[in-house]
Design an enzyme around this catalytic site. Structure first.
Site, PDB file in Angstrom:
ATOM      1  N   ARG A 110      22.636 -17.378 -11.097  1.00  0.00           N
ATOM      2  CA  ARG A 110      21.340 -17.414 -11.790  1.00  0.00           C
ATOM      3  C   ARG A 110      21.468 -16.994 -13.253  1.00  0.00           C
ATOM      4  O   ARG A 110      20.712 -17.474 -14.099  1.00  0.00           O
ATOM      5  CB  ARG A 110      20.335 -16.527 -11.051  1.00  0.00           C
ATOM      6  CG  ARG A 110      19.832 -17.194  -9.775  1.00  0.00           C
ATOM      7  CD  ARG A 110      18.942 -16.295  -8.975  1.00  0.00           C
ATOM      8  NE  ARG A 110      18.303 -17.035  -7.890  1.00  0.00           N
ATOM      9  CZ  ARG A 110      17.812 -16.477  -6.804  1.00  0.00           C
ATOM     10  NH1 ARG A 110      17.896 -15.177  -6.632  1.00  0.00           N
ATOM     11  NH2 ARG A 110      17.248 -17.214  -5.874  1.00  0.00           N
ATOM     12  N   LYS A 138      15.383 -18.459  10.496  1.00  0.00           N
ATOM     13  CA  LYS A 138      14.079 -18.574  11.157  1.00  0.00           C
ATOM     14  C   LYS A 138      13.447 -19.960  11.050  1.00  0.00           C
ATOM     15  O   LYS A 138      13.360 -20.525   9.962  1.00  0.00           O
ATOM     16  CB  LYS A 138      13.108 -17.550  10.554  1.00  0.00           C
ATOM     17  CG  LYS A 138      13.488 -16.099  10.853  1.00  0.00           C
ATOM     18  CD  LYS A 138      12.450 -15.174  10.241  1.00  0.00           C
ATOM     19  CE  LYS A 138      12.747 -13.741  10.601  1.00  0.00           C
ATOM     20  NZ  LYS A 138      11.773 -12.813   9.987  1.00  0.00           N
ATOM     21  N   GLY A 166      19.196 -20.362  -2.927  1.00  0.00           N
ATOM     22  CA  GLY A 166      19.390 -19.262  -1.996  1.00  0.00           C
ATOM     23  C   GLY A 166      20.773 -19.200  -1.387  1.00  0.00           C
ATOM     24  O   GLY A 166      21.792 -19.319  -2.071  1.00  0.00           O
ATOM     25  N   GLY A 187      12.949 -20.613  -2.203  1.00  0.00           N
ATOM     26  CA  GLY A 187      11.546 -20.564  -1.780  1.00  0.00           C
ATOM     27  C   GLY A 187      10.672 -21.530  -2.553  1.00  0.00           C
ATOM     28  O   GLY A 187       9.823 -22.217  -1.983  1.00  0.00           O
TER      29      GLY A 187
END
Length: 408
Positions: free
Chosen positions: A40, A212, A365, A389
């Protein structure tokens, strides 16, 4: 209204002008405070370099980790300031506070081409406040740091794509106060995501991993009608396998999502592809003894930590003909060498498709971290996003406040 870009701002002229930049410098640190993946920071350099070289007085704001709205030394941006300075080839000052006396004094003392990094914006609870007035008060203080002595406002450049899905003071509110522009990174990311949602060349393959199902549910529902195939691995695959009536041993399982997965399989069974074999172990550890078992024969007491070689083979066959690929989430616990082959194999298949002309996007991510950790060539993909996200919410069809406000 079209979003103004960094090139628009540079064309207007920034010499001697204060420019506030919201960057995404939320890099992972080890226990000793060393940066383990500078991705980043590297991605933030082009915008900051262009502004500094054009003579702007650059004030950078960013966050690191999740401090609880107050100063916390372990989340200080000090290591980031040093690494950013190395990448920029110029000294980067670090203010001792967010918008306090040190930040103000340093901002007032900036000369053309100087770069000042404010301390972690999340040390100020107003950044993430749900109260509009509180956020606006912080945004006004930030805007004040780039205001000229004669009261002329500075400019705001939004370049932290990883936070544009958040309605926060340094992302959203400050753009309502200053002339605003999309930085190089945000501009590129939005164009890439528009390509994934509007002018998608087929076959279109989506690869989803991570732990998840609930984190990826909306994107599965939205893309299942658009993609030709959705490949599912990682911890989330076990909830799908359980939805097929299979035993998953002690693997990660979201029991409350089993019925949802059943419905997804009933509706999109021809699009969703699950692993046929699993690399299982008796504990979550790098040195755990691994064994490959069929997906319908995971032993009781064993947990799946990666997809198996046959799954990699089948997934690779699907990906080899794709013209567009979106990948978000690893196939297994890639940080442990014994359970990294699934992620590496699927990533290599995407690289192969890219080499044959496919447009491939790695959705930020953990996927981006896996590319670097596994030593895969970053230029083997068309684009590696910095915002997992934000990418997912865009592909879910949600409005991103930090992009929306730039259009105003």
């Amino acid at each position: 209204m079209a979003i103004k870009s960094l090139s628009d701002l540079l064309a207007e002229g920034v010499e001697g002008r204060g420019v506030l930049v919201r960057s995404d410098l939320n890099v992972p640190l080890d226990d000793s405070g060393n940066i383990t993946d500078p991705g980043r920071i590297i991605a933030s350099v082009p915008t900051l370099k262009a502004l500094a070289e054009a003579g702007a007085k650059v004030v950078v704001t960013a966050h690191l980790g999740r401090p609880k709205g107050e100063p916390d030394p372990k989340f200080s941006l000090a290591p980031v300031a040093a690494a950013l300075g190395e990448r920029l080839g110029r000294h980067v000052q670090l203010a001792g506070d967010v918008v306090g006396t040190d930040a103000l004094a340093r901002a007032e003392g900036l000369t053309d081409g100087d770069v000042l990094l404010l301390e972690n914006i999340r040390f100020d609870a107003r950044e993430t406040s749900k109260d509009d007035a509180e956020r606006l008060a912080l945004a006004k203080a930030l805007a004040g740091l780039v205001e000229a002595a004669d009261g002329t406002p500075g400019a705001f450049v939004s370049d932290g794509f990883g936070v544009v899905h958040r309605k926060q003071a340094s992302v959203y509110d400050v753009a309502t106060l200053l002339p605003h522009y999309a930085g190089t990174l945000v501009d590129t990311e939005v164009k890439v995501l528009e390509q994934l949602t509007s002018s998608t060349e087929r076959p279109y393959a989506v690869v989803l991993g991570g732990s998840k199902v609930s984190d990826k549910l909306a994107v599965i529902e939205n893309l299942a009608t658009k993609a030709d195939s959705i490949v599912i691995g990682g911890g989330m695959c076990f909830t799908f396998l359980a939805a097929q009536g299979l035993s998953v041993g002690s693997s990660l399982l979201q029991e409350e999502m089993i019925d949802t997965c059943k419905k997804l399989l009933e509706t999109y069974g021809d699009v969703i592809h699950l692993p046929v074999d699993i690399v299982a172990a008796d504990k979550f550890a790098a040195d755990a003894a691994a064994e490959t078992v069929p997906a319908d024969q995971i032993p009781d007491g064993k947990m799946g930590l990666d997809i198996g070689p046959e799954s990699v083979k089948r997934f690779s066959a699907l990906l080899s003909n794709a013209k567009t690929v979106f990948w978000n989430g690893p196939m297994g616990v890639f940080e442990f060498e014994a359970f990294s082959a699934g992620t590496k194999g699927v990533a290599e298949a995407i690289i192969g498709a890219t080499g044959k002309g496919a447009f491939s996007v790695v959705g930020g991510g953990d996927s981006a971290a896996a590319v670097r950790l596994l030593g895969l060539p970053e230029d083997g993909f068309s684009h590696i996003s910095t915002g997992g996200g934000a990418s997912l919410e865009y592909l879910e069809g949600k409005t991103l406040p930090g992009i929306d406000v730039l259009e105003a």
